[in-house]
Design a protein around this motif. Structure first.
Motif, PDB file in Angstrom:
ATOM      1  N   ARG A  47       0.829  -1.208   0.000  1.00 53.68           N
ATOM      2  CA  ARG A  47       0.000   0.000   0.000  1.00 53.68           C
ATOM      3  C   ARG A  47       0.861   1.254   0.000  1.00 53.68           C
ATOM      4  NH1 ARG A  47      -3.994  -1.940   4.217  1.00 53.68           N
ATOM      5  NH2 ARG A  47      -5.539  -2.842   2.853  1.00 53.68           N
ATOM      6  N   LYS A  48       0.329   2.169  -0.779  1.00 57.53           N
ATOM      7  CA  LYS A  48       0.998   3.466  -0.728  1.00 57.53           C
ATOM      8  C   LYS A  48       0.593   4.130   0.582  1.00 57.53           C
ATOM      9  CE  LYS A  48      -1.830   3.919  -3.842  1.00 57.53           C
ATOM     10  NZ  LYS A  48      -2.854   4.112  -4.787  1.00 57.53           N
ATOM     11  N   ARG A  49       0.737   5.411   0.593  1.00 57.59           N
ATOM     12  CA  ARG A  49       0.326   6.131   1.795  1.00 57.59           C
ATOM     13  C   ARG A  49      -1.171   5.967   1.998  1.00 57.59           C
ATOM     14  NH1 ARG A  49       1.726  11.877   0.409  1.00 57.59           N
ATOM     15  NH2 ARG A  49       0.601  12.268   2.331  1.00 57.59           N
ATOM     16  N   GLU A  50      -1.528   5.812   3.213  1.00 56.44           N
ATOM     17  CA  GLU A  50      -2.956   5.779   3.510  1.00 56.44           C
ATOM     18  C   GLU A  50      -3.293   6.968   4.407  1.00 56.44           C
ATOM     19  OE1 GLU A  50      -3.383   1.954   5.284  1.00 56.44           O
ATOM     20  OE2 GLU A  50      -4.516   1.231   3.556  1.00 56.44           O
ATOM     21  N   SER A  51      -4.526   7.358   4.339  1.00 61.79           N
ATOM     22  CA  SER A  51      -4.954   8.459   5.209  1.00 61.79           C
ATOM     23  C   SER A  51      -6.155   8.014   6.023  1.00 61.79           C
ATOM     24  CB  SER A  51      -5.355   9.675   4.373  1.00 61.79           C
ATOM     25  OG  SER A  51      -4.259  10.129   3.628  1.00 61.79           O
ATOM     26  N   VAL A  52      -6.302   8.671   7.151  1.00 60.25           N
ATOM     27  CA  VAL A  52      -7.473   8.396   7.972  1.00 60.25           C
ATOM     28  C   VAL A  52      -8.346   9.641   7.993  1.00 60.25           C
ATOM     29  CG1 VAL A  52      -8.322   7.758  10.250  1.00 60.25           C
ATOM     30  CG2 VAL A  52      -6.138   6.866   9.435  1.00 60.25           C
ATOM     31  N   VAL A  53      -9.582   9.463   7.621  1.00 57.51           N
ATOM     32  CA  VAL A  53     -10.535  10.580   7.742  1.00 57.51           C
ATOM     33  C   VAL A  53     -11.314  10.335   9.033  1.00 57.51           C
ATOM     34  CG1 VAL A  53     -12.451  11.804   6.697  1.00 57.51           C
ATOM     35  CG2 VAL A  53     -10.723  10.727   5.253  1.00 57.51           C
ATOM     36  N   VAL A  54     -11.173  11.259   9.975  1.00 60.03           N
ATOM     37  CA  VAL A  54     -11.896  11.094  11.236  1.00 60.03           C
ATOM     38  C   VAL A  54     -13.280  11.715  11.068  1.00 60.03           C
ATOM     39  CG1 VAL A  54     -11.927  11.586  13.691  1.00 60.03           C
ATOM     40  CG2 VAL A  54      -9.751  11.191  12.520  1.00 60.03           C
ATOM     41  N   VAL A  55     -14.297  10.889  11.242  1.00 58.22           N
ATOM     42  CA  VAL A  55     -15.658  11.395  11.087  1.00 58.22           C
ATOM     43  C   VAL A  55     -16.367  11.334  12.432  1.00 58.22           C
ATOM     44  CG1 VAL A  55     -15.878  10.738   8.679  1.00 58.22           C
ATOM     45  CG2 VAL A  55     -16.487   9.113  10.466  1.00 58.22           C
ATOM     46  N   LYS A  56     -17.338  12.188  12.586  1.00 55.31           N
ATOM     47  CA  LYS A  56     -18.125  12.140  13.829  1.00 55.31           C
ATOM     48  C   LYS A  56     -19.609  12.211  13.479  1.00 55.31           C
ATOM     49  CE  LYS A  56     -18.506  17.027  14.874  1.00 55.31           C
ATOM     50  NZ  LYS A  56     -17.621  17.834  14.053  1.00 55.31           N
ATOM     51  N   PHE A  57     -20.338  11.558  14.313  1.00 55.88           N
ATOM     52  CA  PHE A  57     -21.792  11.669  14.170  1.00 55.88           C
ATOM     53  C   PHE A  57     -22.351  11.758  15.580  1.00 55.88           C
ATOM     54  CE2 PHE A  57     -26.098  10.187  13.819  1.00 55.88           C
ATOM     55  CZ  PHE A  57     -26.547  10.863  12.692  1.00 55.88           C
ATOM     56  N   GLY A  58     -22.897  12.928  15.900  1.00 53.96           N
ATOM     57  CA  GLY A  58     -23.355  13.096  17.279  1.00 53.96           C
ATOM     58  C   GLY A  58     -22.173  12.946  18.206  1.00 53.96           C
ATOM     59  N   GLN A  59     -22.282  11.995  19.114  1.00 51.27           N
ATOM     60  CA  GLN A  59     -21.217  11.824  20.091  1.00 51.27           C
ATOM     61  C   GLN A  59     -20.157  10.825  19.627  1.00 51.27           C
ATOM     62  OE1 GLN A  59     -21.209  13.864  22.659  1.00 51.27           O
ATOM     63  NE2 GLN A  59     -23.127  14.659  21.800  1.00 51.27           N
ATOM     64  N   THR A  60     -20.473  10.061  18.575  1.00 50.98           N
ATOM     65  CA  THR A  60     -19.554   8.982  18.223  1.00 50.98           C
ATOM     66  C   THR A  60     -18.598   9.407  17.108  1.00 50.98           C
ATOM     67  OG1 THR A  60     -21.197   8.151  16.690  1.00 50.98           O
ATOM     68  CG2 THR A  60     -21.144   7.142  18.865  1.00 50.98           C
ATOM     69  N   LYS A  61     -17.423   8.799  17.135  1.00 50.83           N
ATOM     70  CA  LYS A  61     -16.390   9.111  16.144  1.00 50.83           C
ATOM     71  C   LYS A  61     -15.809   7.813  15.624  1.00 50.83           C
ATOM     72  CE  LYS A  61     -14.328  13.525  17.483  1.00 50.83           C
ATOM     73  NZ  LYS A  61     -13.050  14.123  17.864  1.00 50.83           N
ATOM     74  N   ALA A  62     -15.285   7.881  14.425  1.00 48.69           N
ATOM     75  CA  ALA A  62     -14.555   6.727  13.895  1.00 48.69           C
ATOM     76  C   ALA A  62     -13.613   7.230  12.817  1.00 48.69           C
ATOM     77  CB  ALA A  62     -15.526   5.705  13.311  1.00 48.69           C
ATOM     78  N   GLY A  63     -12.680   6.371  12.427  1.00 53.30           N
ATOM     79  CA  GLY A  63     -11.763   6.735  11.357  1.00 53.30           C
ATOM     80  C   GLY A  63     -12.036   5.884  10.128  1.00 53.30           C
ATOM     81  N   PHE A  64     -12.091   6.519   8.950  1.00 52.33           N
ATOM     82  CA  PHE A  64     -12.197   5.769   7.705  1.00 52.33           C
ATOM     83  C   PHE A  64     -10.824   5.798   7.042  1.00 52.33           C
ATOM     84  CE2 PHE A  64     -16.934   7.083   7.095  1.00 52.33           C
ATOM     85  CZ  PHE A  64     -17.295   6.214   8.119  1.00 52.33           C
TER      86      PHE A  64
END
Lengths: 110, 122, 733
Positions: C649-666
């Motif tokens: 894999r080349k470079r990967e990025s994490v997009v941190v998303v939030k919905f209401g109180q919860t968060k996750a990384g894509f």
């Protein structure tokens, strides 16, 4: 003497007010007149020599009338001077007192 | 019987103009040049209205009004203050002392006569 | 559509709005029965409907609204009081009017059904029945009656009332002087001198003034001049000056002629035409303030009423001024603020704007591809324009949620009556805006949730008192904006959710297993599962166990979510989170392999590089340690199965998303940046796809999928093996 007792017989008291009947003299006048309210059955006041009358003076006359009515004393004003008539007419009070007013010919028309 | 008005002002010209206007309207006029002079001239004669300036030497208008109100012969006499537009506190002080009427300076003769005649007609 | 049909549509719309306003007005009258403004609006509603119905020849409506209008006119003129009973009848009348309108619109020719006619007759009887007894009330015209006799005629005369105070004489004020002076301005037609409060005997102080005067005065002078006569006495006298009736017409004309380019205050209007002096107004305002200070409970009287009571102005003048004020308000409102537009035209416009956004993206792409540098500047400025057109177009469809909210006043009122509960609805955030299409769809779920709160949430007054709460329950409707979403909250101060009961029910229904390890929040959320009602006895309002799951489904269909927060014994708060619009969003485009995905920009918290120093990744436990925060993550490529894990894999990025109180990384391969995204709904076939809510067409004609962030966050959380051993995290290269 601002008030003169002209005659007193058979319960009929005839008084005359002289000079000015104004705020400066009403206290004195009231004291002088009150004594008759307790004794007389019929009070007649001659206003011929009232040279000046203001609201306070007028109010005193209204007071006397009010007291007389409540004590069942017959009360009348007579010989109104020009100054008195002017005020009674201005305030539309002639009827209130109900006394005949004679208008003298030599008064200036008002 | 003509009504008598006293005018108290340290300015001779104002006394004069007021005097002429009032006399012309049929009043008798007594002039005084300050509060003390005016008090001295209150000797028991009938006065129907006193018009007084506020700022005067010897005795100012408010003190004069207060003193005059103590004299039995004048305690019920209407008093008129001559004030300037800006001096609203003076007007209130004058009212408190017993001068319920006022006239704003500068004024012209008709205005003066109008104000006076609300209290005393000639 | 023929012209007449179009006019009918407008009529129907207008009538509906008027009736809604009328209902609001009636309900607010329950708390503020003396509000003349509100009463006026009631009258206008009936009046306007009557007028326009007449135009269409809807005689049934005209007949009925005429009766209601007459009653309201009496109320407006103070000839009839308004009480709970009348409000109730008027509410029914409002409903009846709505039925009549519906009948007339749908079956123009048909006669009125007997039941509807009978309803109408009954309502008319109720409306007018009590009139005869109530009408004898104060016919408070402008006759001044004086103790001790006499009346003064007021037709052509100013009425001056002077009540001198005790110190007047002492201050050198002789009422006679003022009255003499007054004669220089006109003619005293009549004068009454009264000393009704003069004490008797020794109590009477001859140096105090007890005199009151009522003067009928004929003069051409204006009110200002007449008032000035008594300037010097103003400290020692209550002065009231009422203009002559003959002046009324002049004042009324002047009032009408006043320019209506801005709304003025009642007092100012009347001073301007000369009916009042500034002194009158100040005086009235003072006494209004004094009333407020004295009795904070009672609503303060309107200024107009005080002025009339103080006999400084006549009722008709106040009425006229109020009317004028209202007209001005309406004129300004209609002129400045609204144009009625067909919603479908607006929808069409928004669709076109959507296409415009796509083709502008296509153009950008071409400009870029061909390296046309000078065209690039033009394209950039057009881009800016397109995005502001997009925003403006969407704003056109934005409406305040307040109107939707206030409809629930009636629901709360009716339902709480039916349930014998005392419940007050508080509304806040009514000015919060959202897309009209969303508003329309949220109405049903909201109704259900509110009915639920009323029925299940709030206890009976007796239970409440026993629990140490005020007998009156409250339901609060609130709305606010939060990162591109609107949040609507329904909060009650009722019993709250009983976790035990929910668990029992859920176990019985097989929704959960006995060895569950659900959090309190998760247990509460079970009520959104199908087939769960905790109320032992179902009522006809709610609680047959259907509903909450439907509510949830409806809200999710709007790309929204619903959360529940409850504390047993203290109350429940349900928060609905909805996107502001359903048409176009600001997206953030990412890519894995060949695929493009759109994440709604408002949900993107930050972007970080995978393996950056600030985050540690635990591949086994599937979480990222982001600056000490546990963040579940998801490889989009893996999740959508379009790519085999590639070790190079080349470079990967994490997009941190939030919905209401919860968060996750894509985790994604490429970040493409912001993208104006026109949402195209997915066909029926794809409806069940997890993690996708829609698609959009890119400038190059390719399709990008719009991610269902909420769903994916849940997936990421599930993916993360539980419980997350935070301390055992290992750093991987």
């Amino acid at each position: 003497m601002a008030i003169q007792l002209k005659q007193q017989k058979k319960g009929v008291t005839q008084l005359a007010i002289q000079g000015e009947l104004t705020i400066y003299s009403v206290l004195e006048h009231k004291q002088a007149l009150s004594q008759y309210l307790s004794s007389a059955k019929d009070i007649q006041i001659d206003l011929a020599d009232v040279t000046e009358i203001d609201s306070a003076g007028l109010q005193l006359l209204m007071f006397l009338k009010q007291e007389a009515v409540s004590r069942d004393i017959s009360f009348s004003l007579s010989q109104h001077s020009e100054a008195v008539v002017e005020v009674l007419e201005l305030l539309n009070l002639s009827k209130h007192f109900g006394d005949p007013i004679v208008i003298s010919a030599d008064w200036k028309s008002s | 019987m003509a009504k008598t008005i006293m005018i108290v002002d340290d300015s001779a010209s104002i006394r004069q103009v007021v005097g002429i206007a009032l006399k012309g309207a049929g009043y008798d006029v007594i002039e005084a040049c300050d509060g003390r002079d005016a008090l001295n001239k209150l000797t028991g004669q009938k006065i129907n209205l006193i018009i007084t300036d506020v700022n005067m030497p010897n005795m100012d208008g408010i003190t004069f009004v207060t003193e005059a109100k103590k004299l039995p012969a004048y305690k019920f006499t209407p008093m008129m203050m001559l004030t300037t537009e800006a001096a609203d506190d003076k007007k209130q002080a004058g009212k408190a002392a017993g001068a319920k009427a006022w006239l704003t300076k500068p004024f012209q003769a008709p205005t003066l006569l109008d104000a006076v005649s609300k209290l005393v007609l000639p | 559509m023929s012209e007449l049909d179009a006019a009918l549509t407008v009529f129907a719309q207008e009538a509906e709005e008027l009736l809604t306003d009328m209902e609001d007005a009636l309900l607010s009258l329950e708390t503020k029965p003396d509000d003349s403004e509100t009463i006026n609006s009631l009258f206008r509603a009936m009046h306007t409907i009557k007028g326009s119905s007449g135009l269409f020849g809807f005689n049934a409506i005209v007949g009925f609204t005429h009766e209601a209008e007459s009653v309201l006119d009496k109320v407006r003129n103070g000839e009839r009081g308004i009480d709970a009973e009348l409000i109730s009848v008027l509410l029914d009348s409002k409903d009846h009017t709505a039925k009549l309108i519906e009948h007339c619109l749908t079956q123009k020719e048909a006669a009125l059904p007997a039941s509807l006619a009978a309803d109408g007759e009954r309502l008319i009887r109720q409306l007018t029945g009590r009139q005869t007894t109530d009408m004898q009330q104060s016919d408070d015209s402008v006759q001044l009656e004086i103790e001790g006799g006499g009346e003064i005629s007021v037709d052509d005369n100013w009425l001056i009332s002077l009540e001198f105070q005790k110190d007047a004489f002492r201050n050198g004020m002789d009422p006679l002087s003022f009255i003499r002076y007054l004669r220089t301005l006109g003619e005293i037609k009549q004068i009454l001198t009264v000393a009704s409060e003069m004490p008797v005997d020794d109590d009477m102080d001859p140096e105090s003034c007890y005199l009151h005067f009522k003067i009928a005065f004929q003069s051409d002078a204006n009110k200002q001049t007449i008032e000035a006569v008594f300037d010097f006495a103003s400290d020692d006298c209550d002065i009231k000056i009422l203009p002559p009736n003959s002046k009324l017409e002049e004042y009324l004309n002047l009032l009408n002629a006043q320019d209506d380019n801005h709304v003025k205050r009642l007092g100012d209007m009347l001073v301007q035409v000369g009916a009042l002096t500034q002194n009158d107004v100040n005086h009235a305002l003072q006494s209004q303030q004094a009333n407020v200070d004295a009795e904070q409970e009672a609503p303060s009287k309107p200024l107009g009423e005080i002025l009339v009571e103080q006999h400084v102005v006549q009722q008709p003048l106040v009425d006229q001024a109020l009317k004028k004020q209202e007209q001005t308000k309406q004129k300004l409102a209609s002129e400045a603020n609204y144009i009625r537009v067909d919603a479908s035209k607006l929808g069409h416009l928004i669709n076109l704007v959507g296409e415009l956004v796509i083709s502008s993206a296509a153009m950008n792409l071409i400009v870029e591809r061909h390296g046309l540098s000078d065209a690039g500047d033009v394209a950039a400025s057009m881009n800016a324009l397109v995005s502001s057109i997009r925003d403006t177009a969407l704003e056109l469809r934005m409406v305040q949620i307040g109107e939707t909210f206030s409809r629930f006043k009636r629901v709360v009122r009716d339902v709480s009556k039916e349930l014998n509960k005392d419940i007050e609805l508080y509304i806040s955030g009514g000015e919060t805006e959202l897309d009209k299409t969303v508003v329309e769809k949220i109405n049903d779920p909201l109704t259900h949730l509110i009915r639920n709160a009323l029925d299940h949430g709030i206890e009976s007054p007796a239970q409440r008192v026993a629990a140490g709460k005020p007998a009156q329950g409250t339901v609060q409707l609130n709305a606010y904006h939060e990162s591109g979403h609107i949040v609507i909250q329904i909060a009650d101060d009722g019993a709250g959710l009983n976790s035990e009961k929910i668990l029992d029910k859920a176990l019985a229904n097989g929704l959960i297993k006995p060895d569950h390890d659900l959090s309190q929040q998760e247990i509460h959320n079970l009520i959104f599962a199908a087939g769960l009602s905790t109320k032992d006895q179902a009522t006809n309002l709610s609680g047959r166990g259907v509903g909450m799951d439907v509510v949830k489904k409806n809200i999710e269909a709007l790309r929204g979510s619903v959360e529940i927060d409850s504390i047993e014994g203290e109350g429940t708060t349900i928060s609905i989170r909805l996107p502001l619009t359903l048409a176009i969003i600001d997206g953030f485009m990412v890519g894995t392999g060949q695929d493009r995905y759109i994440i709604p920009l408002s949900m993107v918290d930050e972007c970080i590089e995978m393996n950056a120093n600030e985050c540690e990744i635990d591949e086994i436990q599937h979480y990222i340690n982001l600056r000490g925060q546990v963040l579940p993550y998801l490889r989009l490529g893996d999740y959508f199965h379009n790519q085999i894990a590639d070790s190079n894999r080349k470079r990967e990025s994490v997009v941190v998303v939030k919905f209401g109180q919860t968060k996750a990384g894509f985790v994604v391969d490429e970040l493409h940046g912001e993208h104006q995204t026109v949402i195209k709904p997915l066909g029926k076939v794809f409806e069940r796809l997890n993690g996708i809510t829609g698609a959009t067409v890119l400038g190059d004609g390719n399709v990008a999928l719009i991610l269902d962030v909420q769903g994916l966050i849940q997936a990421a959380i599930k993916n993360k093996s539980r419980p997350a051993p935070f301390l055992t995290s290992q750093r991987i290269q």
